[in-house]
Motif scaffolding. Structure first.
Motif, PDB file in Angstrom:
ATOM      1  N   GLU A  43       0.557  -1.196  -0.074  1.00  0.00           N
ATOM      2  CA  GLU A  43       0.291   0.486   0.149  1.00  0.00           C
ATOM      3  C   GLU A  43       1.040   1.393   0.012  1.00  0.00           C
ATOM      4  O   GLU A  43       0.838   2.153  -0.641  1.00  0.00           O
ATOM      5  CB  GLU A  43      -0.910  -0.044   0.822  1.00  0.00           C
ATOM      6  CG  GLU A  43      -2.045  -0.846   0.751  1.00  0.00           C
ATOM      7  CD  GLU A  43      -3.008  -0.800   1.943  1.00  0.00           C
ATOM      8  OE1 GLU A  43      -2.635   0.136   3.263  1.00  0.00           O
ATOM      9  OE2 GLU A  43      -3.821  -2.148   2.022  1.00  0.00           O
ATOM     10  N   GLU A  45       4.047   1.395  -0.962  1.00  0.00           N
ATOM     11  CA  GLU A  45       4.266   1.343  -2.381  1.00  0.00           C
ATOM     12  C   GLU A  45       3.897   1.855  -3.050  1.00  0.00           C
ATOM     13  O   GLU A  45       3.915   2.625  -4.579  1.00  0.00           O
ATOM     14  CB  GLU A  45       4.833   0.224  -2.680  1.00  0.00           C
ATOM     15  CG  GLU A  45       6.002   0.333  -2.093  1.00  0.00           C
ATOM     16  CD  GLU A  45       7.364  -1.175  -2.659  1.00  0.00           C
ATOM     17  OE1 GLU A  45       6.754  -1.436  -3.550  1.00  0.00           O
ATOM     18  OE2 GLU A  45       7.778  -2.448  -1.277  1.00  0.00           O
ATOM     19  N   ALA A  46       2.312   1.543  -3.425  1.00  0.00           N
ATOM     20  CA  ALA A  46       1.239   1.951  -4.156  1.00  0.00           C
ATOM     21  C   ALA A  46       0.969   3.503  -4.525  1.00  0.00           C
ATOM     22  O   ALA A  46       0.939   4.526  -4.960  1.00  0.00           O
ATOM     23  CB  ALA A  46       0.044   0.897  -4.224  1.00  0.00           C
ATOM     24  N   TYR A  49       3.726   4.878  -5.465  1.00  0.00           N
ATOM     25  CA  TYR A  49       3.913   5.242  -6.942  1.00  0.00           C
ATOM     26  C   TYR A  49       2.361   6.373  -6.946  1.00  0.00           C
ATOM     27  O   TYR A  49       2.899   7.446  -8.571  1.00  0.00           O
ATOM     28  CB  TYR A  49       4.073   4.106  -6.951  1.00  0.00           C
ATOM     29  CG  TYR A  49       3.590   3.997  -9.156  1.00  0.00           C
ATOM     30  CD1 TYR A  49       4.898   3.792 -10.312  1.00  0.00           C
ATOM     31  CD2 TYR A  49       2.158   3.265  -9.930  1.00  0.00           C
ATOM     32  CE1 TYR A  49       4.860   3.572 -11.334  1.00  0.00           C
ATOM     33  CE2 TYR A  49       2.320   3.472 -11.040  1.00  0.00           C
ATOM     34  CZ  TYR A  49       3.335   3.156 -11.843  1.00  0.00           C
ATOM     35  OH  TYR A  49       3.540   3.441 -13.218  1.00  0.00           O
ATOM     36  N   ARG A  50       1.446   6.528  -6.856  1.00  0.00           N
ATOM     37  CA  ARG A  50       0.335   6.742  -7.363  1.00  0.00           C
ATOM     38  C   ARG A  50       0.753   8.710  -7.061  1.00  0.00           C
ATOM     39  O   ARG A  50       0.634   9.786  -8.208  1.00  0.00           O
ATOM     40  CB  ARG A  50      -0.888   6.984  -6.730  1.00  0.00           C
ATOM     41  CG  ARG A  50      -2.050   7.205  -6.784  1.00  0.00           C
ATOM     42  CD  ARG A  50      -3.397   6.650  -6.153  1.00  0.00           C
ATOM     43  NE  ARG A  50      -3.479   4.718  -6.259  1.00  0.00           N
ATOM     44  CZ  ARG A  50      -3.029   4.670  -5.412  1.00  0.00           C
ATOM     45  NH1 ARG A  50      -2.933   5.148  -4.154  1.00  0.00           N
ATOM     46  NH2 ARG A  50      -3.124   3.243  -4.877  1.00  0.00           N
TER      47      ARG A  50
END
Length: 82
Positions: A43, A45-46, A49-50
């Motif tokens: 979560e 990392e996402a 990235y987002r």
């Protein structure tokens, strides 16, 4: 005498079964903990990235709108000068 040995054998089996159950329970708990940690890391990392994609998008939108604004001003200036 045989009944004592049989009773001891049954008791050993019950003890071994309890120990095995404790090992299985500990392994399940460890697995659950690791899965939660992996989910939290994923979560994070996402989200990172987002966030990076969003900032890159905003940067490009800013560059694009800046250029179109400049182009519009230039076109208007050319129109009124001629």
């Amino acid at each position: 005498m045989y009944s004592m040995r049989g009773h001891e054998g049954i008791q050993m089996l019950l003890t071994a079964e309890q120990e095995a159950q404790q090992i299985v329970t500990a392994a399940r708990n460890l697995k659950t903990t690791r899965l939660r940690q992996a989910e939290e890391e994923a979560e994070k990392e996402a989200g990172l990235y987002r966030s990076n994609l969003e900032s890159e998008y905003q940067k490009r939108v800013g560059e694009t709108s800046g250029n179109s604004g400049f182009s519009l001003k230039r076109k208007l200036k050319q129109r009124f000068e001629t």
